[in-house]
Design a protein around this motif. Structure first.
Motif, PDB file in Angstrom:
ATOM      1  N   GLU A 178     -49.764 -50.149  25.019  1.00 25.50           N
ATOM      2  CA  GLU A 178     -48.420 -49.600  24.968  1.00 25.50           C
ATOM      3  C   GLU A 178     -48.224 -48.925  23.632  1.00 25.50           C
ATOM      4  O   GLU A 178     -47.901 -49.538  22.637  1.00 25.50           O
ATOM      5  CB  GLU A 178     -47.402 -50.727  25.155  1.00 25.50           C
ATOM      6  N   SER A 179     -48.455 -47.602  23.613  1.00 25.75           N
ATOM      7  CA  SER A 179     -48.457 -46.899  22.337  1.00 25.75           C
ATOM      8  C   SER A 179     -47.057 -46.478  21.929  1.00 25.75           C
ATOM      9  O   SER A 179     -46.846 -45.999  20.841  1.00 25.75           O
ATOM     10  CB  SER A 179     -49.355 -45.677  22.434  1.00 25.75           C
ATOM     11  N   ASN A 180     -46.073 -46.674  22.803  1.00 25.29           N
ATOM     12  CA  ASN A 180     -44.754 -46.156  22.457  1.00 25.29           C
ATOM     13  C   ASN A 180     -43.980 -47.055  21.512  1.00 25.29           C
ATOM     14  O   ASN A 180     -43.075 -46.609  20.848  1.00 25.29           O
ATOM     15  CB  ASN A 180     -43.927 -45.918  23.736  1.00 25.29           C
ATOM     16  N   THR A 181     -44.331 -48.327  21.455  1.00 26.38           N
ATOM     17  CA  THR A 181     -43.516 -49.242  20.673  1.00 26.38           C
ATOM     18  C   THR A 181     -44.020 -49.598  19.275  1.00 26.38           C
ATOM     19  O   THR A 181     -43.216 -50.018  18.466  1.00 26.38           O
ATOM     20  CB  THR A 181     -43.335 -50.566  21.439  1.00 26.38           C
ATOM     21  N   PRO A 182     -45.292 -49.466  18.978  1.00 22.31           N
ATOM     22  CA  PRO A 182     -45.774 -50.210  17.815  1.00 22.31           C
ATOM     23  C   PRO A 182     -45.211 -49.740  16.485  1.00 22.31           C
ATOM     24  O   PRO A 182     -45.229 -50.470  15.528  1.00 22.31           O
ATOM     25  CB  PRO A 182     -47.279 -49.982  17.855  1.00 22.31           C
ATOM     26  N   PHE A 183     -44.696 -48.533  16.429  1.00 23.29           N
ATOM     27  CA  PHE A 183     -44.503 -47.980  15.104  1.00 23.29           C
ATOM     28  C   PHE A 183     -43.274 -47.092  15.075  1.00 23.29           C
ATOM     29  O   PHE A 183     -43.380 -45.878  15.006  1.00 23.29           O
ATOM     30  CB  PHE A 183     -45.765 -47.176  14.774  1.00 23.29           C
ATOM     31  N   SER A 184     -42.114 -47.679  15.173  1.00 28.12           N
ATOM     32  CA  SER A 184     -40.906 -46.857  15.128  1.00 28.12           C
ATOM     33  C   SER A 184     -40.665 -46.386  13.700  1.00 28.12           C
ATOM     34  O   SER A 184     -41.183 -46.955  12.748  1.00 28.12           O
ATOM     35  CB  SER A 184     -39.710 -47.652  15.635  1.00 28.12           C
ATOM     36  N   GLU A 185     -39.836 -45.366  13.563  1.00 27.21           N
ATOM     37  CA  GLU A 185     -39.526 -44.828  12.225  1.00 27.21           C
ATOM     38  C   GLU A 185     -38.917 -45.910  11.337  1.00 27.21           C
ATOM     39  O   GLU A 185     -39.247 -46.030  10.167  1.00 27.21           O
ATOM     40  CB  GLU A 185     -38.549 -43.669  12.353  1.00 27.21           C
ATOM     41  N   ASP A 186     -38.027 -46.723  11.929  1.00 26.89           N
ATOM     42  CA  ASP A 186     -37.375 -47.775  11.159  1.00 26.89           C
ATOM     43  C   ASP A 186     -38.395 -48.766  10.617  1.00 26.89           C
ATOM     44  O   ASP A 186     -38.344 -49.180   9.468  1.00 26.89           O
ATOM     45  CB  ASP A 186     -36.386 -48.554  12.048  1.00 26.89           C
ATOM     46  N   ARG A 238     -50.167 -40.874  16.650  1.00 28.00           N
ATOM     47  CA  ARG A 238     -50.601 -39.997  15.552  1.00 28.00           C
ATOM     48  C   ARG A 238     -49.698 -40.173  14.336  1.00 28.00           C
ATOM     49  O   ARG A 238     -48.474 -40.180  14.462  1.00 28.00           O
ATOM     50  CB  ARG A 238     -50.599 -38.539  16.005  1.00 28.00           C
ATOM     51  N   MET A 239     -50.347 -40.311  13.194  1.00 25.75           N
ATOM     52  CA  MET A 239     -49.595 -40.463  11.959  1.00 25.75           C
ATOM     53  C   MET A 239     -50.167 -39.498  10.943  1.00 25.75           C
ATOM     54  O   MET A 239     -51.352 -39.159  10.999  1.00 25.75           O
ATOM     55  CB  MET A 239     -49.705 -41.896  11.463  1.00 25.75           C
ATOM     56  N   SER A 294     -46.265 -32.192  10.394  1.00 30.24           N
ATOM     57  CA  SER A 294     -45.141 -32.486  11.295  1.00 30.24           C
ATOM     58  C   SER A 294     -45.552 -32.279  12.744  1.00 30.24           C
ATOM     59  O   SER A 294     -45.243 -33.107  13.613  1.00 30.24           O
ATOM     60  CB  SER A 294     -43.946 -31.573  11.003  1.00 30.24           C
ATOM     61  N   ALA A 295     -46.221 -31.161  12.985  1.00 28.60           N
ATOM     62  CA  ALA A 295     -46.655 -30.868  14.351  1.00 28.60           C
ATOM     63  C   ALA A 295     -47.605 -31.952  14.839  1.00 28.60           C
ATOM     64  O   ALA A 295     -47.545 -32.394  15.988  1.00 28.60           O
ATOM     65  CB  ALA A 295     -47.342 -29.509  14.402  1.00 28.60           C
ATOM     66  N   PHE A 296     -48.456 -32.419  13.941  1.00 28.47           N
ATOM     67  CA  PHE A 296     -49.456 -33.420  14.299  1.00 28.47           C
ATOM     68  C   PHE A 296     -48.801 -34.763  14.620  1.00 28.47           C
ATOM     69  O   PHE A 296     -49.105 -35.401  15.624  1.00 28.47           O
ATOM     70  CB  PHE A 296     -50.441 -33.586  13.138  1.00 28.47           C
ATOM     71  N   ALA A 297     -47.886 -35.184  13.749  1.00 29.00           N
ATOM     72  CA  ALA A 297     -47.346 -36.548  13.862  1.00 29.00           C
ATOM     73  C   ALA A 297     -46.222 -36.655  14.884  1.00 29.00           C
ATOM     74  O   ALA A 297     -45.873 -37.768  15.283  1.00 29.00           O
ATOM     75  CB  ALA A 297     -46.844 -37.026  12.501  1.00 29.00           C
ATOM     76  N   HIS A 298     -45.665 -35.548  15.298  1.00 25.75           N
ATOM     77  CA  HIS A 298     -44.518 -35.590  16.214  1.00 25.75           C
ATOM     78  C   HIS A 298     -44.756 -36.589  17.357  1.00 25.75           C
ATOM     79  O   HIS A 298     -45.827 -36.592  17.930  1.00 25.75           O
ATOM     80  CB  HIS A 298     -44.265 -34.190  16.787  1.00 25.75           C
ATOM     81  N   PRO A 299     -43.858 -37.476  17.737  1.00 27.74           N
ATOM     82  CA  PRO A 299     -42.450 -37.530  17.318  1.00 27.74           C
ATOM     83  C   PRO A 299     -42.202 -38.311  16.025  1.00 27.74           C
ATOM     84  O   PRO A 299     -41.050 -38.445  15.620  1.00 27.74           O
ATOM     85  CB  PRO A 299     -41.785 -38.256  18.491  1.00 27.74           C
ATOM     86  N   LEU A 300     -43.215 -38.849  15.390  1.00 28.19           N
ATOM     87  CA  LEU A 300     -43.004 -39.515  14.108  1.00 28.19           C
ATOM     88  C   LEU A 300     -42.880 -38.443  13.023  1.00 28.19           C
ATOM     89  O   LEU A 300     -43.323 -37.315  13.206  1.00 28.19           O
ATOM     90  CB  LEU A 300     -44.180 -40.442  13.776  1.00 28.19           C
ATOM     91  N   ARG A 301     -42.278 -38.818  11.894  1.00 24.44           N
ATOM     92  CA  ARG A 301     -42.224 -37.902  10.754  1.00 24.44           C
ATOM     93  C   ARG A 301     -43.467 -38.089   9.912  1.00 24.44           C
ATOM     94  O   ARG A 301     -43.936 -39.213   9.770  1.00 24.44           O
ATOM     95  CB  ARG A 301     -41.001 -38.224   9.889  1.00 24.44           C
ATOM     96  N   PRO A 302     -44.001 -36.990   9.359  1.00 26.12           N
ATOM     97  CA  PRO A 302     -45.097 -37.193   8.412  1.00 26.12           C
ATOM     98  C   PRO A 302     -44.525 -37.841   7.147  1.00 26.12           C
ATOM     99  O   PRO A 302     -43.342 -37.697   6.863  1.00 26.12           O
ATOM    100  CB  PRO A 302     -45.587 -35.781   8.124  1.00 26.12           C
ATOM    101  N   ARG A 303     -45.357 -38.562   6.440  1.00 27.56           N
ATOM    102  CA  ARG A 303     -44.892 -39.240   5.241  1.00 27.56           C
ATOM    103  C   ARG A 303     -45.430 -38.532   4.010  1.00 27.56           C
ATOM    104  O   ARG A 303     -46.428 -37.822   4.076  1.00 27.56           O
ATOM    105  CB  ARG A 303     -45.360 -40.696   5.255  1.00 27.56           C
ATOM    106  N   ARG A 304     -44.796 -38.755   2.887  1.00 27.85           N
ATOM    107  CA  ARG A 304     -45.271 -38.152   1.638  1.00 27.85           C
ATOM    108  C   ARG A 304     -45.708 -39.268   0.709  1.00 27.85           C
ATOM    109  O   ARG A 304     -45.040 -40.281   0.572  1.00 27.85           O
ATOM    110  CB  ARG A 304     -44.147 -37.370   0.970  1.00 27.85           C
TER     111      ARG A 304
END
Lengths: 224, 453
Positions: free
Chosen positions: A209-217, A153-154, A170-180
């Motif tokens: 494998e949904s855990n890896t594709p999109f880290s915060e970095d 979720r992004m 934020s609640a939606f995207a967790h654990p990712l941060r929402p972007r502005r």
């Protein structure tokens, strides 16, 4: 042509769908500063990119839920990206995001829409303001649901104030941060990054494998 | 993830800009792009300093490996930061083998024929098996064979192959530190992390490629897996399910792809059964790349073209496997060894299908005992018209001579020469010898096909 090939037409396995669901804010405020036009262009570009992708064992399917006016609507039913003719979204009315989350949850769990063969879905929430309807309960339900919990979720906020709107994202995207995206061009860049992340997933040989594709970095990298 | 799209530009360590023109494929660790027609760029997913350092070390190892004479593209330069990856040579006009294994049309039969059919697939796979077998013979393991890493001539008239993505090359490793393998091709011991890369993990991946390219079905993606969720596909790729043609376990049967009995010879089906059956969890039971090379070449040698649709079928079929047209009964040219002074004939080891009224090429690997020639070089052409003639054209450098089984003088065909002899019966009563009579050499004897009904 008569085939000596046993008279049978051999088949190949159907590609597994990789669903991408966009939840797009089409409230009245989105009509200001050209935001809805930019969002339309972003989604259309994303769909074109998906359609051009040569995928080995998967097929990107896109659906779009809009929320504005008095409720949420399925603006673009799920379809392989290659078969979508994009219809522009129009902005007006309120921000019934809770309604959109409820509809998204229904769609995600409708086996006729997203079969059990599908890879983990990607959900993208775009909004420029605070929900005008109760959202907490639909959000909890979506995030606790089998496919909602697993989904990637992004969320992006389009020129919004730091208010309740950001909390929802934020609640939606967790654990990712929402972007502005304070400016229109930032929204384009955000969608380019989202497109790339989905593309990378289908290109990979382990799209589930949904855990890896999109880290915060990496997201920072792409948006940088 | 690389985060790069078509048209993006990266730079190598020497500052050379490289435009990413065409995505060739995706492997276990990243993507390979063509930049122009002579350079390929591998972009690694991991871009940390650690990944970059590990890559530099791997490339250092690969540069020292003895790869001369093998169709493997050597790493050339590292990419400049922020990217991690390297550049390598590319041959012009090559496509990933995936172009022959991943159907681009729902009409499989038409697409299969248009992309070169059975003959081209067998020939290219035999060449790939040859490259891997020769690599293994030098004690080197490829590591990550996949349809994206094997490039083949884009022009259907050419039969070149080229292995890219050489950074995984290494020596046999017991430890799974080299655990990079493309999912779906990596052997179960690599996926589980219980074993390292070996010639036998290469053999597993290659066998998957053979099934996918020739029969258009993945050996572990049966109907039950295809209909279930993606987790089941993960399980199948990890060796948790029987293969689709397991003789004793029908859990994973497939209704997709081409009939294996039609497109694979018995020899190839046996190799597949050993790889995916007993060899699935016992690597030492898997057939070697050398065995695959031999059976793939033997299969290609036993094809007969259809005069109606031009597609090739195995010699045992009285009708074209593709269009159903009858095929005029071909001959078998059995390859035997002629040992000067020996009275016994050597048993049949190989055979070539000889169709009626068509030129067929005899390759150096078929008939030369030892030769500096490339194995695929044509050393002779042969034309048989039943009841009329047998024509032999010498394209090689050595002597060819014929002897009539009923007696009479030897007839010699010099290099670049041609001879036509009468062939009155159903089977030409001639033996064709390749090499001097005083030396051990090979010969062709003609036989009709028993059991062809």
């Amino acid at each position: 042509m008569v085939h000596g090939y046993g008279g049978v037409r051999p088949s190949a396995a159907m590609p597994r769908p990789l669903p991408v669901l966009v939840l797009a804010d089409v409230s009245g405020s989105m009509s200001q500063h050209g935001k809805i036009e930019v969002l339309n262009e972003c989604v259309a570009t994303m769909i074109r990119s998906f359609a051009a992708e040569d995928v080995v064992r998967g097929e990107i399917n896109v659906g779009v839920v809009t929320f504005g006016g008095e409720g949420a609507q399925l603006h673009q039913p799920f379809q392989p990206a290659t078969r979508i003719t994009w219809q522009e979204m129009r902005a007006s009315g309120r921000t019934p995001m809770g309604d959109a989350l409820t509809l998204a949850n229904e769609i995600l769990h409708d086996d006729a829409v997203i079969g059990r063969r599908a890879f983990v879905p990607t959900l993208i929430l775009v909004s420029d303001g605070q929900p005008t309807d109760p959202w907490q309960e639909p959000m909890d339900r979506l995030l606790a649901s089998p496919r909602g919990a697993k989904s990637v979720r992004m969320a992006v906020s389009v020129g919004a104030d730091d208010g309740e709107g950001i909390d929802v994202l934020s609640a939606f995207a967790h654990p990712l941060r929402p972007r502005r995206a304070d400016e229109a061009h930032e929204l384009s860049r955000y969608f380019a990054a989202v497109t790339m992340s989905v593309t990378m997933r289908v290109r990979s040989t382990r799209p589930n494998e949904s855990n890896t594709p999109f880290s915060e970095d990496e997201l920072d990298d792409l948006l940088g | 993830m690389s985060g790069m799209g078509t048209g993006s530009v990266v730079k190598d360590e020497h500052g050379r800009p490289l435009r990413l023109d065409r995505l060739l494929g995706v492997g276990g660790q990243g993507e390979v792009w063509a930049s122009g027609s002579r350079v390929a760029v591998k972009l690694l997913n991991a871009r940390t300093p650690r990944a970059r350092a590990a890559l530099r070390e791997r490339l250092g190892v690969v540069r020292r490996l003895p790869l001369d004479g093998l169709p493997i593209s050597r790493p050339y330069s590292m990419l400049a930061e922020p990217h991690a990856g390297y550049t390598m040579d590319l041959l012009a006009d090559m496509d990933p083998l995936r172009a022959l294994s991943a159907p681009s049309s729902r009409d499989l039969l038409t697409w299969y024929a248009a992309s070169g059919g059975l003959r081209r697939r067998l020939t290219l796979l035999a060449a790939a098996a040859d490259a891997l077998a020769r690599l293994h013979a030098r004690g080197i393991v490829y590591g990550d064979p996949s349809p994206s890493n094997v490039l083949v001539s884009a022009d259907p008239a050419h039969e070149e192959i080229w292995l890219i993505d050489a950074d995984n090359l290494g020596v046999v490793s017991d430890v799974p530190e080299h655990g990079y393998a493309t999912f779906g091709y990596g052997a179960p011991e690599l996926i589980a992390g219980t074993g390292g890369i070996s010639s036998l993990s290469d053999a597993h991946a290659f066998a998957v490629i053979v099934l996918e390219t020739i029969a258009l079905v993945h050996p572990f993606l049966g109907d039950a897996v295809e209909e279930a969720g993606p987790e089941e596909q993960d399980r199948a790729f990890s060796g948790g399910l029987p293969w689709i043609d397991d003789p004793d376990d029908a859990r994973n049967r497939s209704s997709n792809g081409l009939d294996r009995e039609v497109v694979l010879t018995l020899g190839l089906r046996k190799l597949a059964a050993r790889t995916f059956g007993e060899g699935l969890h016992r690597p030492c039971r898997r057939p070697s790349l050398g065995e695959w090379r031999a059976k793939l070449r033997a299969a290609a040698d036993l094809l007969v073209p259809c005069t109606a649709c031009a597609q090739a079928s195995y010699v045992v079929n009285p009708r074209c496997s593709w269009c159903g047209a009858p095929i005029a009964p071909p001959l078998l040219a059995a390859v035997g060894l002629a040992v000067p002074g020996a009275l016994e004939e050597s048993p049949l080891s190989e055979a070539l299908a000889v169709p009626q009224g068509r030129w067929i090429g005899v390759r150096s690997r078929n008939v030369l005992v030892s030769s500096e020639d490339p194995p695929g070089r044509h050393v002779a052409w042969l034309h048989w018209e039943p009841g009329r003639h047998l024509v032999i054209r010498n394209e090689g450098d050595g002597p060819i001579w014929l002897r009539r089984d009923t007696g009479g003088p030897q007839l010699s065909v010099e290099p670049h020469g041609e001879i036509s002899v009468p062939a009155h019966g159903a089977v030409p009563e001639w033996t064709v010898h390749f090499g001097a009579p005083s030396e051990i050499h090979r010969m062709l004897r003609f036989r009709s096909l028993k059991g062809r009904s």
